[in-house]
Design an enzyme around this catalytic site. Structure first.
Site, PDB file in Angstrom:
ATOM      1  N   ALA A  12      40.661  39.471  39.802  1.00 54.67           N
ATOM      2  CA  ALA A  12      40.034  41.186  40.523  1.00 54.67           C
ATOM      3  C   ALA A  12      39.186  40.653  40.465  1.00 54.67           C
ATOM      4  CB  ALA A  12      40.576  42.529  39.841  1.00 54.67           C
ATOM      5  N   SER A  14      36.675  38.719  43.129  1.00 56.69           N
ATOM      6  CA  SER A  14      35.654  39.050  44.853  1.00 56.69           C
ATOM      7  C   SER A  14      37.236  38.473  45.276  1.00 56.69           C
ATOM      8  CB  SER A  14      34.609  37.829  45.194  1.00 56.69           C
ATOM      9  OG  SER A  14      33.194  38.656  44.405  1.00 56.69           O
ATOM     10  N   ARG A  90      32.070  21.878  40.860  1.00 63.05           N
ATOM     11  CA  ARG A  90      32.904  22.233  40.628  1.00 63.05           C
ATOM     12  C   ARG A  90      33.511  22.872  39.603  1.00 63.05           C
ATOM     13  NH1 ARG A  90      34.323  22.198  46.084  1.00 63.05           N
ATOM     14  NH2 ARG A  90      33.992  23.290  47.435  1.00 63.05           N
ATOM     15  N   HIS A 177      39.922  18.183  45.995  1.00 66.74           N
ATOM     16  CA  HIS A 177      39.104  19.354  46.883  1.00 66.74           C
ATOM     17  C   HIS A 177      37.616  19.836  46.285  1.00 66.74           C
ATOM     18  CE1 HIS A 177      38.063  23.645  48.584  1.00 66.74           C
ATOM     19  NE2 HIS A 177      38.012  24.154  46.770  1.00 66.74           N
TER      20      HIS A 177
END
Length: 313
Positions: A12, A14, A90, A177
C-alpha cells in the site's frame, strides 16, 4: 446482478495506493489493499472510499494486513518491497525484496491460486521469477510490469522531441527492466511511420534518438534523484493496471511484459521483457520479432545481466 471483479493490491505504498484509486475511479472492480502495515492500508482505503460520493465511484475497497482477505481475487498486483533511493540501482534491492516476494507468493498460492499476477517490485525480472518459483502458479498467469512503462517513457520522450501528441506514438521495448533494455527503433513509430524512417526523412537525427534511448534507460533513476525519497508511481501504476485491464476484460492487447520464456528469442527458463498478447487466459502468445545482429547482441546482454542475478533466489 453481475459480480464485480476482485483486484488485490499487495503493498500500500505510493504505487499500490495509486492503483487502488485508479481501480475505483474507473469502476474496474472491488479492491483489497493489503500491507504489512495495516494502518497504512486501512487509512488509504478509507480515504479513497470517502472520495466516492464526490467522484461517483462504485464498488468496495478494503484495507487490511490479513492475506485471507485476498481469497478468490481475480487479479493481483504486487508492489510490496523497498524502493530505490538516490544512488541505488534496482539490483541493490534483491536480498530484501526476494524475502518479501517469497512470503507474498506463498500466500497467493494459498488464497488466490487462480489469479493473474502482475509483479511491479524491483529488480523486476528477478522478482517475477521469484514469484513464479514460490507461488507455483502457471507461467502464463505470472508477469512482470516493465516494458509497458519503459515503452511509455520512450514514447513520451519521442513525442516531446517531435512536438506531436503522445497518442501518435507507439513503441516497443525489449529486454530487462534496467540499463540493458532495448527500445526498438524500427518497430516504434509516429503516426505509423517508423522512427528509423523518420531519421531517414531528417525529422530527427540518429544521435538524438540514441540520446532518447539512454534517457529512457535512466528514466526511473532520474525520478528517484529528483524525489530524493521514493521512486516513480504514477506511470508504473497506470502501466500495471493496463495489463490487468487487458486480462480482466479480454482486450488482447499486445504489450511488452516480463514473461517466462521457453525457447523464444533463444532464451530458456527466464523472465525477460518481450511483446506478448494478454487476454482472458493470461499470456496468450509471445510475439517473436526479427532483430538485427546489433539488437540481438544488446538483447543477449540484457538476458545475461538477468541470468547473473538468478542465483540470488
Amino acid at each position: 446482478m453481475i459480480k464485480r471483479k476482485k483486484i488485490a493490491l499487495i503493498g500500500a505504498g505510493s504505487i499500490g495506493g495509486m492503483i487502488a484509486y485508479l481501480v475505483r475511479s474507473r469502476n474496474l472492480g472491488d479492491v483489497v489493499l493489503l500491507d504489512v502495515n495495516g494502518g497504512i492500508a486501512k487509512g488509504k482505503a478509507l480515504d479513497i472510499a470517502e472520495s466516492s460520493p464526490v467522484a461517483k465511484h462504485n464498488g468496495e475497497i478494503l484495507g487490511t494486513n490479513n492475506y485471507a482477505d485476498i481469497e478468490g481475487a481475480d487479479a493481483i498486483i504486487v508492489t510490496a518491497g523497498i524502493s530505490r533511493k538516490p544512488g541505488m540501482s534496482r539490483d541493490d534491492l534483491i536480498n530484501t525484496n526476494v524475502h518479501v516476494i517469497k512470503e507474498v507468493a506463498e500466500n497467493i498460492a494459498k488464497y488466490a491460486p487462480n489469479a493473474f499476477v502482475v509483479v511491479v517490485t524491483n529488480p523486476l525480472d528477478i522478482m517475477v521469477l521469484a514469484m513464479h518459483k514460490y507461488s507455483h502458479l502457471p507461467s502464463n498467469m505470472v508477469v512482470g510490469m516493465a516494458g509497458v512503462l519503459d515503452a511509455a517513457r520512450f514514447s513520451y520522450f519521442i513525442a516531446k522531441e517531435l512536438n506531436v501528441s503522445v497518442d501518435s506514438v507507439s513503441s516497443i521495448v525489449l529486454g530487462g527492466h534496467g540499463d540493458f533494455m532495448l527500445p526498438l527503433v524500427k518497430y516504434s513509430s509516429v503516426g505509423g511511420i517508423s522512427i528509423a524512417d523518420l531519421v531517414k526523412m531528417n525529422l530527427i537525427t540518429q544521435d538524438r534518438v540514441n540520446e532518447i534511448i539512454e534517457k529512457t534507460r535512466k528514466g526511473g533513476e532520474e525520478i528517484v534523484n529528483l524525489l530524493k525519497v521514493g521512486s516513480a508511481y504514477y506511470a508504473p501504476a497506470e502501466s500495471a493496471l493496463l495489463m490487468v485491464d487487458s486480462y480482466l476484460n479480454d482486450r488482447r492487447l499486445m504489450l511488452s511484459c516480463s514473461v517466462y520464456l521457453k525457447g523464444e528469442y533463444g532464451v530458456h527458463d527466464l523472465f525477460v521483457g518481450v511483446p506478448v498478447i494478454i487476454g482472458k487466459n493470461g499470456v496468450e502468445k509471445v510475439i517473436e520479432l526479427q532483430l538485427t545482429e546489433e539488437e540481438k547482441n544488446v538483447f543477449n546482454d540484457s538476458v545475461m545481466s538477468i541470468r547473473k542475478l538468478v542465483s540470488n533466489i
